[in-house]
Design a protein around this motif. Structure first.
Motif, PDB file in Angstrom:
ATOM      1  N   ARG A   1       0.840  -1.210   0.000  1.00 12.19           N
ATOM      2  CA  ARG A   1       0.000   0.000   0.000  1.00 12.19           C
ATOM      3  C   ARG A   1       0.871   1.254   0.000  1.00 12.19           C
ATOM      4  N   TRP A   2       0.396   2.238  -0.746  1.00 17.87           N
ATOM      5  CA  TRP A   2       1.129   3.483  -0.958  1.00 17.87           C
ATOM      6  C   TRP A   2       0.392   4.628  -0.301  1.00 17.87           C
ATOM      7  N   SER A   3       1.015   5.249   0.680  1.00 18.33           N
ATOM      8  CA  SER A   3       0.509   6.501   1.239  1.00 18.33           C
ATOM      9  C   SER A   3       0.975   7.609   0.311  1.00 18.33           C
ATOM     10  N   THR A   4       0.071   8.098  -0.498  1.00 21.37           N
ATOM     11  CA  THR A   4       0.424   8.999  -1.588  1.00 21.37           C
ATOM     12  C   THR A   4       0.769  10.394  -1.065  1.00 21.37           C
ATOM     13  N   PRO A   5       1.332  11.243  -1.930  1.00 21.49           N
ATOM     14  CA  PRO A   5       1.591  12.629  -1.522  1.00 21.49           C
ATOM     15  C   PRO A   5       0.320  13.411  -1.217  1.00 21.49           C
ATOM     16  N   VAL A   6      -0.832  12.922  -1.723  1.00 24.18           N
ATOM     17  CA  VAL A   6      -2.109  13.557  -1.379  1.00 24.18           C
ATOM     18  C   VAL A   6      -2.443  13.177   0.057  1.00 24.18           C
ATOM     19  N   LYS A   7      -2.464  14.139   0.938  1.00 22.56           N
ATOM     20  CA  LYS A   7      -2.626  13.860   2.358  1.00 22.56           C
ATOM     21  C   LYS A   7      -3.919  13.103   2.630  1.00 22.56           C
ATOM     22  N   GLY A   8      -3.788  11.960   3.294  1.00 29.95           N
ATOM     23  CA  GLY A   8      -4.943  11.152   3.656  1.00 29.95           C
ATOM     24  C   GLY A   8      -5.310  10.080   2.659  1.00 29.95           C
ATOM     25  N   LEU A   9      -4.676  10.056   1.485  1.00 25.56           N
ATOM     26  CA  LEU A   9      -5.036   9.098   0.439  1.00 25.56           C
ATOM     27  C   LEU A   9      -4.053   7.939   0.402  1.00 25.56           C
ATOM     28  N   THR A  10      -4.593   6.716   0.523  1.00 30.10           N
ATOM     29  CA  THR A  10      -3.815   5.484   0.424  1.00 30.10           C
ATOM     30  C   THR A  10      -4.414   4.607  -0.659  1.00 30.10           C
TER      31      THR A  10
ATOM     32  N   LYS B   1     -12.620  15.134   9.225  1.00 29.69           N
ATOM     33  CA  LYS B   1     -13.830  14.434   9.645  1.00 29.69           C
ATOM     34  C   LYS B   1     -14.358  13.458   8.598  1.00 29.69           C
ATOM     35  N   LEU B   2     -13.708  13.392   7.440  1.00 24.92           N
ATOM     36  CA  LEU B   2     -14.228  12.619   6.313  1.00 24.92           C
ATOM     37  C   LEU B   2     -13.473  11.305   6.134  1.00 24.92           C
ATOM     38  N   TYR B   3     -14.230  10.268   5.798  1.00 27.76           N
ATOM     39  CA  TYR B   3     -13.641   8.972   5.476  1.00 27.76           C
ATOM     40  C   TYR B   3     -14.328   8.426   4.230  1.00 27.76           C
ATOM     41  N   ALA B   4     -13.546   7.868   3.295  1.00 29.44           N
ATOM     42  CA  ALA B   4     -14.101   7.228   2.110  1.00 29.44           C
ATOM     43  C   ALA B   4     -13.202   6.062   1.719  1.00 29.44           C
ATOM     44  N   ALA B   5     -13.790   5.005   1.158  1.00 31.57           N
ATOM     45  CA  ALA B   5     -13.011   3.833   0.772  1.00 31.57           C
ATOM     46  C   ALA B   5     -13.714   3.078  -0.344  1.00 31.57           C
ATOM     47  N   TRP B   6     -12.913   2.326  -1.093  1.00 27.76           N
ATOM     48  CA  TRP B   6     -13.412   1.491  -2.191  1.00 27.76           C
ATOM     49  C   TRP B   6     -12.526   0.254  -2.260  1.00 27.76           C
ATOM     50  N   GLN B   7     -13.140  -0.893  -2.603  1.00 26.47           N
ATOM     51  CA  GLN B   7     -12.365  -2.125  -2.746  1.00 26.47           C
ATOM     52  C   GLN B   7     -13.026  -3.030  -3.771  1.00 26.47           C
ATOM     53  N   TYR B   8     -12.182  -3.712  -4.549  1.00 25.28           N
ATOM     54  CA  TYR B   8     -12.650  -4.649  -5.576  1.00 25.28           C
ATOM     55  C   TYR B   8     -11.924  -5.983  -5.397  1.00 25.28           C
ATOM     56  N   VAL B   9     -12.654  -7.087  -5.586  1.00 26.23           N
ATOM     57  CA  VAL B   9     -12.109  -8.428  -5.378  1.00 26.23           C
ATOM     58  C   VAL B   9     -12.572  -9.341  -6.511  1.00 26.23           C
ATOM     59  N   ARG B  10     -11.675 -10.189  -6.979  1.00 23.35           N
ATOM     60  CA  ARG B  10     -12.066 -11.263  -7.897  1.00 23.35           C
ATOM     61  C   ARG B  10     -11.463 -12.567  -7.402  1.00 23.35           C
ATOM     62  N   LEU B  11     -12.237 -13.641  -7.501  1.00 20.17           N
ATOM     63  CA  LEU B  11     -11.749 -14.948  -7.072  1.00 20.17           C
ATOM     64  C   LEU B  11     -12.224 -16.019  -8.042  1.00 20.17           C
ATOM     65  N   VAL B  12     -11.284 -16.833  -8.519  1.00 25.28           N
ATOM     66  CA  VAL B  12     -11.591 -18.024  -9.303  1.00 25.28           C
ATOM     67  C   VAL B  12     -10.981 -19.215  -8.583  1.00 25.28           C
ATOM     68  N   GLN B  13     -11.808 -20.208  -8.278  1.00 25.41           N
ATOM     69  CA  GLN B  13     -11.286 -21.372  -7.563  1.00 25.41           C
ATOM     70  C   GLN B  13     -12.009 -22.632  -8.023  1.00 25.41           C
ATOM     71  N   TYR B  14     -11.347 -23.774  -7.777  1.00 24.75           N
ATOM     72  CA  TYR B  14     -11.888 -25.073  -8.172  1.00 24.75           C
ATOM     73  C   TYR B  14     -11.797 -26.020  -6.982  1.00 24.75           C
TER      74      TYR B  14
ATOM     75  N   TYR C   1     -18.635  10.227   8.093  1.00 29.16           N
ATOM     76  CA  TYR C   1     -18.352  11.605   8.480  1.00 29.16           C
ATOM     77  C   TYR C   1     -18.554  11.759   9.979  1.00 29.16           C
ATOM     78  N   HIS C   2     -17.588  12.413  10.630  1.00 26.93           N
ATOM     79  CA  HIS C   2     -17.698  12.745  12.052  1.00 26.93           C
ATOM     80  C   HIS C   2     -18.530  14.017  12.182  1.00 26.93           C
ATOM     81  N   VAL C   3     -19.806  13.841  12.511  1.00 22.10           N
ATOM     82  CA  VAL C   3     -20.676  15.008  12.672  1.00 22.10           C
ATOM     83  C   VAL C   3     -20.243  15.824  13.884  1.00 22.10           C
TER      84      VAL C   3
END
Length: 392
Positions: A222-231, A268-281, A307-309
């Protein structure tokens, strides 16, 4: 470790053990205050889950269930500046899954030679995706239930950790390039005897004489990018499985389970996204019959935001989707799972918190078991989860 098929009951026993564990935490916490190197933490939660449609996650949710109880206590001792030992006991009672006896989530020796090189050995949590290695710590996040499509609580006991070793570290790439964190591991896992995997196997007529097992090589970067808060990052877990059945043998060749993700935390803001693929036999060889091989191709993703209200109040939402392209019929509710969620958390004080969460579920490819749904499954299930937790 992703193949998935018990009625809520015995919640009072689970709650009694959870309370007893909480008492142990309190006593141990007093000890930690006298010893600066010894740290003791933990939590206990009790949930009410009520809904319409199908029974969900091994609980009698259509009648309202208090069948979800959790408690954990972990102890860490910093023996030297570089050497740490630790262990966590965890009790989970999720309807028909889990039990009233705590089990070991992880137990390890951790040696950090340099910021860029450390090693953990023992029963080590698997660094995979955004939440796999933290999903055993309910006080640490907003959600009552993490996205079932990726972090099914009914199969957490199997997916959380492995017996082996992990190399890890953090490499700073420069002031304007951020930093990289890596984890590379190798070990073995066993299917938990009392989680959703066992019920899923049983629905296929597969009964192990002893828990199935396999190896789990993998890595996370995982890369903690130069954009503060973005991984941003990605993980790859590889695993196989084998075991002896009551009437034959079971074998699954090495499967590749990649995932890609991004996370943003800023004020106060949080956002996330994740994608998964699995092929098994898997190949099942029943005594007296020819081996039968079957395959499964699945995709899953989620997007979430919070969001932290106020300092005490958090609100959030997520949407997740799981599909089975290999099934060929995307309109059949048995081949997909969609969940739209609204969640809220209120921290009463530093040690006591509450969560309330609503789920609008369409499809029943995940989290629904024949042993808890005697009638045919309906395509839509709605749920409310109310939880109270104490943390130390």
């Amino acid at each position: 470790m992703d193949c998935r098929g018990l009625r809520s009951g015995g919640w009072r026993g689970g709650l009694v053990v959870a309370v007893a564990m909480a008492g142990t935490m309190t006593a141990a916490l007093g000890q930690s205050l006298r010893d600066g190197n010894l740290q003791v933490h933990g939590f206990a939660t009790q949930s009410l889950v009520y809904g319409s449609g199908n029974n969900y996650l091994g609980m009698d949710t259509t009648s309202g269930s208090l069948g979800w109880t959790e408690a954990a206590v972990n102890v860490n001792d910093q023996l030297t500046d570089k050497l740490r030992v630790g262990v966590q006991l965890h009790l989970t009672r999720l309807g028909a899954f889990g039990g009233n006896v705590p089990t070991v989530d992880w137990a390890l020796v951790d040696y950090s030679a340099k910021p860029w090189l450390g090693i953990r050995a023992g029963k080590v949590k698997i660094k995979w995706g955004l939440f796999n290695d933290t999903q055993d710590a309910d006080p640490g996040y907003l959600w009552s239930l993490l996205p079932e499509s990726v972090y099914g609580i009914d199969v957490r006991a199997t997916n959380l950790s492995q017996y082996g070793a992990e190399l890890y570290g953090k490499i700073r790439a420069g002031e304007h390039l951020g930093s990289l964190e890596y984890s590379a591991y190798y070990g073995y896992y066993y299917y938990a005897s009392n989680d959703g995997y066992g019920a899923s196997f049983a629905q296929q007529g597969i009964t192990f004489t002893h828990p199935g097992f396999g190896k789990t090589p993998g890595f996370d970067l995982r890369w903690s990018t130069p954009v503060k808060g973005l991984t941003v990052g990605g993980s790859l877990m590889m695993y196989n499985a084998s075991g002896t059945l009551t009437n034959g043998t079971y074998h699954q060749p090495l499967a590749f389970w990649p995932t890609y993700y991004a996370q943003y935390k800023r004020k106060k803001l949080y956002a996330a996204w994740q994608y998964v693929r699995l092929v098994q036999y898997q190949t099942v060889s029943i005594d007296g019959s020819a081996p039968a091989t079957s395959g499964l191709d699945t995709r899953a993703w989620f997007a979430m935001g919070g969001y932290h209200v106020t300092d005490k109040l958090q609100l959030g939402t997520y949407y997740t989707r799981y599909t089975v392209p290999s099934a060929g019929d995307n309109s059949n509710s048995a081949n997909f799972f969609k969940d739209a969620v609204i969640s809220g958390r209120y921290d009463i004080n530093a040690h006591l918190y509450t969560k309330v969460e609503g789920h609008l579920i369409h499809g029943n490819a995940l989290g629904f078991y024949a042993l808890d749904n005697s009638n045919a499954l309906v395509p839509t299930t709605n749920l409310v989860v109310a939880k109270v937790g104490v943390t130390f």
